[in-house]
Design an enzyme around this catalytic site. Structure first.
Site, PDB file in Angstrom:
ATOM      1  N   ASP A  31       0.790  -1.255   0.000  1.00 59.61           N
ATOM      2  CA  ASP A  31       0.000   0.000   0.000  1.00 59.61           C
ATOM      3  C   ASP A  31       0.815   1.295   0.000  1.00 59.61           C
ATOM      4  O   ASP A  31       0.463   2.262   0.700  1.00 59.61           O
ATOM      5  CB  ASP A  31      -0.936   0.013   1.219  1.00 59.61           C
ATOM      6  CG  ASP A  31      -1.945  -1.128   1.202  1.00 59.61           C
ATOM      7  OD1 ASP A  31      -1.945  -1.908   0.238  1.00 59.61           O
ATOM      8  OD2 ASP A  31      -2.724  -1.246   2.168  1.00 59.61           O
ATOM      9  N   GLU A  79      -4.636  -0.817  -1.350  1.00 59.56           N
ATOM     10  CA  GLU A  79      -5.930  -0.926  -0.678  1.00 59.56           C
ATOM     11  C   GLU A  79      -6.934  -0.045  -1.411  1.00 59.56           C
ATOM     12  O   GLU A  79      -6.652   1.132  -1.675  1.00 59.56           O
ATOM     13  CB  GLU A  79      -5.830  -0.475   0.788  1.00 59.56           C
ATOM     14  CG  GLU A  79      -7.180  -0.573   1.502  1.00 59.56           C
ATOM     15  CD  GLU A  79      -7.128  -0.189   2.983  1.00 59.56           C
ATOM     16  OE1 GLU A  79      -6.034   0.011   3.522  1.00 59.56           O
ATOM     17  OE2 GLU A  79      -8.219  -0.099   3.575  1.00 59.56           O
ATOM     18  N   LYS A 136      -6.552  -4.987  -3.074  1.00 56.45           N
ATOM     19  CA  LYS A 136      -7.179  -5.632  -1.915  1.00 56.45           C
ATOM     20  C   LYS A 136      -8.224  -4.706  -1.306  1.00 56.45           C
ATOM     21  O   LYS A 136      -7.970  -3.517  -1.126  1.00 56.45           O
ATOM     22  CB  LYS A 136      -6.112  -6.024  -0.886  1.00 56.45           C
ATOM     23  CG  LYS A 136      -5.324  -4.870  -0.290  1.00 56.45           C
ATOM     24  CD  LYS A 136      -4.196  -5.418   0.571  1.00 56.45           C
ATOM     25  CE  LYS A 136      -3.426  -4.362   1.314  1.00 56.45           C
ATOM     26  NZ  LYS A 136      -4.155  -3.580   2.300  1.00 56.45           N
ATOM     27  N   LYS A 139      -7.563  -4.918   4.878  1.00 57.73           N
ATOM     28  CA  LYS A 139      -6.255  -4.573   5.423  1.00 57.73           C
ATOM     29  C   LYS A 139      -5.231  -5.650   5.070  1.00 57.73           C
ATOM     30  O   LYS A 139      -4.101  -5.354   4.705  1.00 57.73           O
ATOM     31  CB  LYS A 139      -6.331  -4.392   6.947  1.00 57.73           C
ATOM     32  CG  LYS A 139      -7.366  -3.361   7.398  1.00 57.73           C
ATOM     33  CD  LYS A 139      -7.178  -2.013   6.750  1.00 57.73           C
ATOM     34  CE  LYS A 139      -8.193  -0.993   7.240  1.00 57.73           C
ATOM     35  NZ  LYS A 139      -8.224   0.197   6.365  1.00 57.73           N
ATOM     36  N   VAL A 164       3.207   0.300   4.211  1.00 62.70           N
ATOM     37  CA  VAL A 164       2.473   1.041   5.250  1.00 62.70           C
ATOM     38  C   VAL A 164       1.067   0.474   5.408  1.00 62.70           C
ATOM     39  O   VAL A 164       0.487  -0.050   4.467  1.00 62.70           O
ATOM     40  CB  VAL A 164       2.405   2.536   4.889  1.00 62.70           C
ATOM     41  CG1 VAL A 164       3.806   3.121   4.785  1.00 62.70           C
ATOM     42  CG2 VAL A 164       1.642   2.806   3.596  1.00 62.70           C
ATOM     43  N   THR A 165       0.533   0.614   6.620  1.00 67.88           N
ATOM     44  CA  THR A 165       1.181   1.075   7.819  1.00 67.88           C
ATOM     45  C   THR A 165       1.584  -0.136   8.666  1.00 67.88           C
ATOM     46  O   THR A 165       0.973  -1.194   8.586  1.00 67.88           O
ATOM     47  CB  THR A 165       0.254   1.988   8.666  1.00 67.88           C
ATOM     48  OG1 THR A 165      -0.902   1.238   9.074  1.00 67.88           O
ATOM     49  CG2 THR A 165      -0.183   3.206   7.895  1.00 67.88           C
ATOM     50  N   CYS A 169      -1.998  -2.540   7.849  1.00 70.51           N
ATOM     51  CA  CYS A 169      -1.967  -3.461   6.705  1.00 70.51           C
ATOM     52  C   CYS A 169      -0.730  -4.352   6.678  1.00 70.51           C
ATOM     53  O   CYS A 169      -0.807  -5.506   6.246  1.00 70.51           O
ATOM     54  CB  CYS A 169      -2.128  -2.685   5.410  1.00 70.51           C
ATOM     55  SG  CYS A 169      -3.806  -1.993   5.258  1.00 70.51           S
ATOM     56  N   GLN A 209       7.775 -13.582  21.590  1.00 72.47           N
ATOM     57  CA  GLN A 209       7.739 -15.033  21.820  1.00 72.47           C
ATOM     58  C   GLN A 209       8.573 -15.790  20.779  1.00 72.47           C
ATOM     59  O   GLN A 209       8.131 -16.751  20.173  1.00 72.47           O
ATOM     60  CB  GLN A 209       6.293 -15.545  21.824  1.00 72.47           C
ATOM     61  CG  GLN A 209       5.460 -14.898  22.934  1.00 72.47           C
ATOM     62  CD  GLN A 209       4.022 -15.347  22.867  1.00 72.47           C
ATOM     63  OE1 GLN A 209       3.708 -16.482  23.195  1.00 72.47           O
ATOM     64  NE2 GLN A 209       3.158 -14.451  22.437  1.00 72.47           N
TER      65      GLN A 209
HETATM   66  C1  C5J Z   1      -3.043   0.627   5.596  1.00 74.84           C
HETATM   67  C2  C5J Z   1      -4.822   1.804   6.686  1.00 74.84           C
HETATM   68  N1  C5J Z   1      -2.488   0.434   4.389  1.00 74.84           N
HETATM   69  N2  C5J Z   1      -4.060   2.160   7.711  1.00 74.84           N
HETATM   70  N3  C5J Z   1      -4.291   1.168   5.611  1.00 74.84           N
HETATM   71  O1  C5J Z   1      -2.431   0.362   6.605  1.00 74.84           O
HETATM   72  O2  C5J Z   1      -5.996   2.072   6.665  1.00 74.84           O
END
Ligand code: C5J
Length: 232
Positions: A31, A79, A136, A139, A164-165, A169, A209
């Protein structure tokens, strides 16, 4: 093309070394879209500081250049939603109660709608021919997409995940990938968040972990491993 072969490259990582198999490993860039990274986009309209995401551009460019040189598989995600918004859950549309919502007109076209300027990938990391782009609606990059099928048909078992982020995602995709049997390596400077504390915790969640979802490393360590592989 370099002379990278099927030999294992060792990448120093947290919680322990990552054994990277170049012929089974793909770079998945999540993204890196204009609406999230550029001034005036959807991200900034929501009150976020986009400079925090822009820091990830140069490290991604370096990694992408090395990957392309090494001839390894590269995939990009975006996205967004259909023009008719029929794949946009009403719950996602109204979330946040902001004045401008997904599908509305924004400064870079309709917000997070496929085919609009803001939905596209930033020019600095634009896909080249042969690099699949996965659109997509959610997320995670595996949900409601053909990503898993594409990776399976290419024999991919490992993913270097950037973009990101970090906590949304990227994290969701790493978790989805882990459940499908992929080994995920996340280069820390190649992922970013509008919230530095979420970025830090998002990375720690991956390696907690003894690597519950995967590995985290400094991108320079991947570059070093790739160049040692190319030289061998
Ligand atoms: C992504 C979002 N790409 N934060 N989208 O993380 O909505």
């Amino acid at each position: 093309m370099s002379n990278l072969n099927s030999s294992t490259l060792i990448v120093e990582a947290d919680p322990y070394e990552y054994q990277l198999h170049p012929d089974k490993c793909a770079l998945l860039i999540i993204d890196m879209q204009r609406d999230f990274l550029e001034p005036g986009g959807f991200g900034e309209m929501l009150g976020n500081d986009v400079s925090l995401l822009q820091k990830t551009i140069a490290p991604n460019q370096r990694l992408l250049a090395a990957r392309r040189t090494a001839g390894m598989m590269v995939l990009h995600t975006r996205e967004g939603h259909r023009q008719d918004l029929r794949d946009l859950p009403p719950s996602k549309k109204i979330r946040g109660r902001s004045e401008k919502k997904i599908g509305d007109d924004g400064p870079k076209g309709r917000i997070l709608v496929r085919g609009e300027d803001g939905h596209d990938i930033i020019p600095e990391l634009y896909p080249i021919a042969g690099e699949p782009v996965i659109d997509k609606p959610g997320k995670g990059a595996f949900w409601a997409t053909d990503l898993h099928a594409i990776l399976q048909h290419a024999g991919i078992k490992q993913l270097v995940v950037t973009g990101v982020t970090t906590e949304v995602c990227v994290n969701t995709t790493v978790r989805e990938a882990n459940d499908r049997g992929y080994e995920c390596l996340v280069p820390s400077d190649c992922v970013g968040s509008y919230f530095p504390e979420f970025h830090d915790v998002g990375l720690r969640m991956i390696t907690a972990q003894r690597g519950i979802f995967g590995w985290v490393t400094d991108p320079a360590k991947i570059l070093a491993a790739l160049s040692s592989g190319a030289a061998s």
